[in-house]
Design a protein around this motif. Sequence first.
Motif, PDB file in Angstrom:
ATOM      1  N   GLY A 155      -2.395 -38.200  -0.197  1.00 58.74           N
ATOM      2  CA  GLY A 155      -1.622 -39.077   0.682  1.00 58.74           C
ATOM      3  C   GLY A 155      -0.548 -38.385   1.488  1.00 58.74           C
ATOM      4  N   ILE A 159       1.123 -39.460   5.613  1.00 63.97           N
ATOM      5  CA  ILE A 159       2.472 -39.949   5.933  1.00 63.97           C
ATOM      6  C   ILE A 159       3.326 -38.861   6.584  1.00 63.97           C
ATOM      7  CG2 ILE A 159       2.484 -41.755   4.188  1.00 63.97           C
ATOM      8  CD1 ILE A 159       4.159 -39.872   2.408  1.00 63.97           C
ATOM      9  N   CYS A 214       4.095 -38.258  -3.482  1.00 61.50           N
ATOM     10  CA  CYS A 214       4.083 -39.300  -2.439  1.00 61.50           C
ATOM     11  C   CYS A 214       4.312 -40.677  -3.042  1.00 61.50           C
ATOM     12  CB  CYS A 214       2.751 -39.270  -1.688  1.00 61.50           C
ATOM     13  SG  CYS A 214       2.427 -37.723  -0.837  1.00 61.50           S
ATOM     14  N   VAL A 217       4.215 -44.141  -1.237  1.00 65.62           N
ATOM     15  CA  VAL A 217       2.946 -44.693  -0.764  1.00 65.62           C
ATOM     16  C   VAL A 217       2.416 -45.715  -1.763  1.00 65.62           C
ATOM     17  CG1 VAL A 217       0.534 -44.135  -0.269  1.00 65.62           C
ATOM     18  CG2 VAL A 217       2.348 -42.638   0.568  1.00 65.62           C
ATOM     19  N   GLN A 220       4.925 -48.886  -1.978  1.00 64.80           N
ATOM     20  CA  GLN A 220       4.894 -49.686  -0.751  1.00 64.80           C
ATOM     21  C   GLN A 220       3.618 -50.519  -0.686  1.00 64.80           C
ATOM     22  OE1 GLN A 220       6.180 -46.183   1.951  1.00 64.80           O
ATOM     23  NE2 GLN A 220       6.655 -47.997   3.157  1.00 64.80           N
ATOM     24  N   HIS A 221       2.506 -49.930  -1.084  1.00 66.56           N
ATOM     25  CA  HIS A 221       1.239 -50.678  -1.061  1.00 66.56           C
ATOM     26  C   HIS A 221       1.243 -51.782  -2.115  1.00 66.56           C
ATOM     27  CE1 HIS A 221      -2.893 -51.301   0.110  1.00 66.56           C
ATOM     28  NE2 HIS A 221      -3.285 -51.227  -1.142  1.00 66.56           N
ATOM     29  N   PRO A 228       1.013 -47.057   4.488  1.00 65.25           N
ATOM     30  CA  PRO A 228       1.931 -46.228   5.268  1.00 65.25           C
ATOM     31  C   PRO A 228       1.215 -45.151   6.065  1.00 65.25           C
ATOM     32  CG  PRO A 228       2.729 -46.517   3.025  1.00 65.25           C
ATOM     33  CD  PRO A 228       1.325 -47.037   3.056  1.00 65.25           C
ATOM     34  N   THR A 229       1.734 -44.873   7.232  1.00 62.57           N
ATOM     35  CA  THR A 229       1.233 -43.784   8.056  1.00 62.57           C
ATOM     36  C   THR A 229       2.413 -42.896   8.426  1.00 62.57           C
ATOM     37  OG1 THR A 229      -0.029 -43.238  10.041  1.00 62.57           O
ATOM     38  CG2 THR A 229       1.470 -45.125  10.181  1.00 62.57           C
TER      39      THR A 229
END
Length: 392
Positions: A155, A159, A214, A217, A220-221, A228-229
């Motif tokens: 990941g 990001i 990370c 990531v 947040q999900h 996220p990007t």
Amino acid sequence: MNAPLDGVVVLDLTRALSGPYCTMLLADLGADVIKVESPAGDSSRRTGPFPQDDAEHLYGGYFQSVNRNKRSVVVDFRSPEGIAAVRRLAAGADVLIENFRAGVMDRMGLSYESLQRDNPRLVYGALRGFGDPRTGASPHVDRPAFDVVVQAMGGLMGITGPPHLPTKVGPGIGDLFPASLLAVGVLAALTDRERTGRGRFVDVAMYDAIVSLCERVVYQHSYNQAVPTGDGNDHPLLCPFGLYRTADGWVTIAAPRDHQWQALAKTLGRPGLGDDPRFATNNARVVVRDQVRAVIEDWTSALPTAEVVDALSAQVPCGPVNSAADIYADPHLRIRDMLVELEQPGSADPVTVAGQPIKFAGAETRAYRRAPLLGEHTAEVLGADAPPTTDR
């Protein structure tokens, strides 16, 4: 004052970057690290750069930078004598670390279980792309992996950089972070051995480590199903927290806490922004990130980077974007022994590598030893028991 790991013997069966970085951390802390190589040597010995006056090319900067303070022993892993020599070394070691693919050590007759029978106190550290079946059988277990692969899968690339343009992080963080975690795991196992008298199998998957790195990531999900990007040089949850243009380059400014924002606004000549409800809290500023950037760059873009740093850094976290030349010129790094000179075989001049950031109050500054030549310590370590090492 003794180094913390004085007396600890580490058998290092690693190569390339991840494993050698882990064992270098232990060597820097005082462990006697015996690097066991095939007659061909660690392939990273042949990777540059090399000094201009070095015609021998015994090893380059890549190898030097992560193999200091070690001894090198050569054995032929394809011969019974070579395998027997490794077993003898493991029987007297405190720690063994390897970064082969899963099953390779088992097929050579050097499985954890067999070595642990010979030496119940042995702490065995494994560092692989996708872990070892002993701690969880991944469907990817047989795949090879490099830094760039786990940066992508874990990941990190997704990001990093601008939105929807995956970007590799410059240093080999996919190797270095897993290596650091393995060093932590090994030290935890050594502590546990003091209580139990027995060693343990310690496993770090590079993929797992980057997912851990990370961490936002994942949450947040979970919290709001976000995917996220990249956010460029901004932060998705903090503002201001990024890179800003100056008259002669760039500067980083991080003022997510409200008192930091108030100090920044005052320095910008806009003290009213500290209490303006559109900007007064971090959560509010995240929503109007572009307006925050415009306000900051209206001030920073008119000043040289050095003046921006001087004006802010006492109250607001702020720093320049240093080049290698800037790093060499910063007195902080000399005072902190973070630029270490080592002898370079084949060259008349010493070379510089990054030092050890782990410091201990009251400890004397330790002298660093250059990385070893291939097989330089075979006779010293194995003596009369040294097996033939013809590469067949």
